[in-house]
Scaffold this active site. Structure first.
Site, PDB file in Angstrom:
ATOM      1  N   GLY A  20      13.090 -43.482 -56.775  1.00  0.00           N
ATOM      2  CA  GLY A  20      12.451 -44.220 -57.847  1.00  0.00           C
ATOM      3  C   GLY A  20      11.227 -44.958 -57.347  1.00  0.00           C
ATOM      4  N   GLY A  61       8.545 -48.279 -57.506  1.00  0.00           N
ATOM      5  CA  GLY A  61       8.822 -49.715 -57.491  1.00  0.00           C
ATOM      6  C   GLY A  61       9.119 -50.237 -56.101  1.00  0.00           C
ATOM      7  N   HIS A  62       9.186 -49.315 -55.124  1.00  0.00           N
ATOM      8  CA  HIS A  62       9.464 -49.695 -53.733  1.00  0.00           C
ATOM      9  C   HIS A  62       8.248 -49.478 -52.827  1.00  0.00           C
ATOM     10  CE1 HIS A  62      13.537 -49.847 -55.100  1.00  0.00           C
ATOM     11  NE2 HIS A  62      13.606 -48.547 -55.289  1.00  0.00           N
ATOM     12  N   ASP A  94      19.733 -40.063 -56.779  1.00  0.00           N
ATOM     13  CA  ASP A  94      18.854 -39.413 -55.799  1.00  0.00           C
ATOM     14  C   ASP A  94      19.586 -38.272 -55.101  1.00  0.00           C
ATOM     15  OD1 ASP A  94      16.738 -41.123 -56.354  1.00  0.00           O
ATOM     16  OD2 ASP A  94      17.185 -42.490 -54.719  1.00  0.00           O
ATOM     17  N   HIS A 136      17.007 -52.758 -55.969  1.00  0.00           N
ATOM     18  CA  HIS A 136      16.782 -52.689 -57.418  1.00  0.00           C
ATOM     19  C   HIS A 136      17.292 -53.951 -58.091  1.00  0.00           C
ATOM     20  CE1 HIS A 136      17.643 -48.659 -55.776  1.00  0.00           C
ATOM     21  NE2 HIS A 136      16.566 -48.331 -56.438  1.00  0.00           N
TER      22      HIS A 136
END
Lengths: 331, 331
Positions: A53, A55-56, A109, A215
């Site tokens: 995802g 955002g990292h 994932d 998250h």
């Protein structure tokens, strides 16, 4: 929601377009799907493909380039990339030597990378990272979560792949580095996922979430804010006791003090100083250190501490030249 | 106040200790005062010394190293370094060729660097940066504020100094780069200075401060949050109109999208994409881009856009090898 954004739908695409434009000497966007690949493809080596995802950032796209990844697949924010995306990336950069997938241990994932591996023609292998000692199972995880230690796995495998290591050798090396690496995080504030429009969780003005996931998943406990020294002691005890339990009680280590996106540099280096003291107290040697925002959680205030027990062979791979958007040395 | 901190008094010292420990291959702390200098002193060249209040990291200590600064003097958070500190740094790294001070245009910084220059035996010169187009005078400033463009001045002068440029030549080159460089910032949130313990200013949930300074000084106006595109258009218009007024209407530019500390990488790159579109619309060429947290305001959510009009000669100096904690390429 206070963000530099046009629309939620366009957010990731516009950001990736900017990333590819700024770093067009290093990366380009996939032609057949949403992925980031080296601008100059490397041939005759095992291709390393990671993703997860968004955002990292800079994980993973910021680690694509010579000496590290060949491609990365960014999913929507905190959402796994699709099997099609991953397959397109693997097909774009993979050759006869095969494709190694590096996957953080989250159910979505793992499933999607597994499907892509099944669809891909030719040899593949997968290294799963699960370095987070905070909790054994979590919101989206069976077993431990894969967090900032993934950077260390990707850097060391990247160097070995560049030198021609085989798929089997890289798989074994990746599993080994993961087995030598432990992390734990702490949050002072939540982040806000654009599509949600509000903070993922709430913390009081005097609270922190010890052991938080990247998250915003719950950690070990929600407690009163403590001094930097006390926070570092608790986190380093968790990390180092777990490493010691696996037989790594002394010797050289890589220390990664990783900001989650909203923590000032002054505080990260202060925590590096606290962590260094804990290493010394236990007889471990700080061989290399890395401090900064590397595996983030959007704008979360917080950080993680990662310790990786290394030896001369692994340090030499760590030190090998790397040229990516976010990690660059020796070239 | 949610920070990784032990005590307000120990904050800066503990952070600098961590910084020096992590980057001991590049920097060391001053023996006779609070400054950061190259671990391996360079001789036979003009010494470049900068500094200013802390809280803007990696500026300036993160830019000490081969190809950039010789020393940096960090004051307390948002407080000028003292003349003694600056003199100690100049004496530690300066030789026969002289010392060039690079100073952001704030009254306190200018005064203290001037006093240090008067105390220093041997030749000195000073380049003042004042790239912020937002306001003409500000809380601590007569004239324009020096902000993120300072990084570009330090990088280009660093390369020229490494090649043996004289003090006079570096002074002229620094003034020239500053005259070609413009910036403007915007804040979505305030930061909190540790010694104050509470946010410097307050913004409503739907407000932004357009033209904010890097200490949270007021900008041009406080307005409703707009789209990323609209924000980039307003900022780039201010920056590019000012550059055009100085004769820089076309040709290659360096674009710096600088996060203030609390803005996620995804948003910075999205703003880079918006800024790129504005450059193109006006016929300017994006020759180089840099995106990240370089001149911060602790954990402020916000960013600045800097455009520097360059030519082949300046680009070649920009591209020259640099090895510092925060900026590293070519070595």
């Amino acid at each position: 929601m206070k963000k530099f954004i046009n629309t939620v739908d366009a957010f990731l695409g516009e950001s990736l377009a900017g990333f590819a434009a700024i770093h067009n000497d290093i990366v380009s966007l996939g032609e057949t799907g949403l992925f980031v690949r080296r601008a100059a493809l490397a041939t005759g080596k095992v291709a390393l493909v990671s993703g997860g995802g968004s955002g990292h950032e800079p994980l993973h796209a910021g680690f694509v380039g010579k000496g590290m990844l060949d491609a990365a697949c960014p999913g929507q924010v905190f959402t796994s990339p699709t099997p099609d995306q991953i397959l397109a990336a693997a097909n774009a950069v993979g050759g006869d030597k095969g494709v190694l997938f590096i996957v953080k241990n989250y159910a979505g994932d793992r499933m999607n990378f597994e499907m892509a591996a099944e669809m891909r023609e030719g040899p593949t292998a997968t290294v799963i990272t699960d370095d987070d000692v905070a909790v054994e199972n979590s919101t989206w995880t069976t077993g431990r979560r894969g967090v900032a230690g993934t950077l260390i796995v990707e850097k060391i495998l990247g160097a070995a792949a560049e030198r021609g290591a085989s798929l089997e050798r890289l798989k074994a090396l990746g599993d080994e580095v993961n087995s030598r690496t432990r992390s734990m995080g702490v949050a002072l504030t939540s982040c806000t996922v654009p599509a949600a429009g509000k903070p993922t969780f709430a913390l009081a003005d005097d609270e922190m979430e010890m052991g938080v996931g990247i998250h915003g998943e719950p950690g070990r406990h929600r407690v009163k804010l403590a001094s930097a020294k006390a926070i570092a002691e608790e986190m380093m005890a968790a990390v180092l006791n777990d490493l010691a339990g696996a037989g790594f009680r002394d010797g050289p280590v890589i220390l990664l003090v990783n900001g989650f996106g909203g923590t000032p540099s002054l505080e990260l280096y202060l925590m590096a100083e606290m962590a260094k003291t804990e290493l010394k107290r236990r007889g471990l040697t700080l061989a290399r250190g890395l401090v900064g925002n590397y595996v983030t959680s959007l704008e979360m205030a917080g950080l993680s501490l990662t310790v990786s027990a290394v030896d001369e062979r692994l340090l030499e791979l760590w030190d090998a030249p790397v040229k990516t958007a976010a990690l660059r040395w020796g070239c």
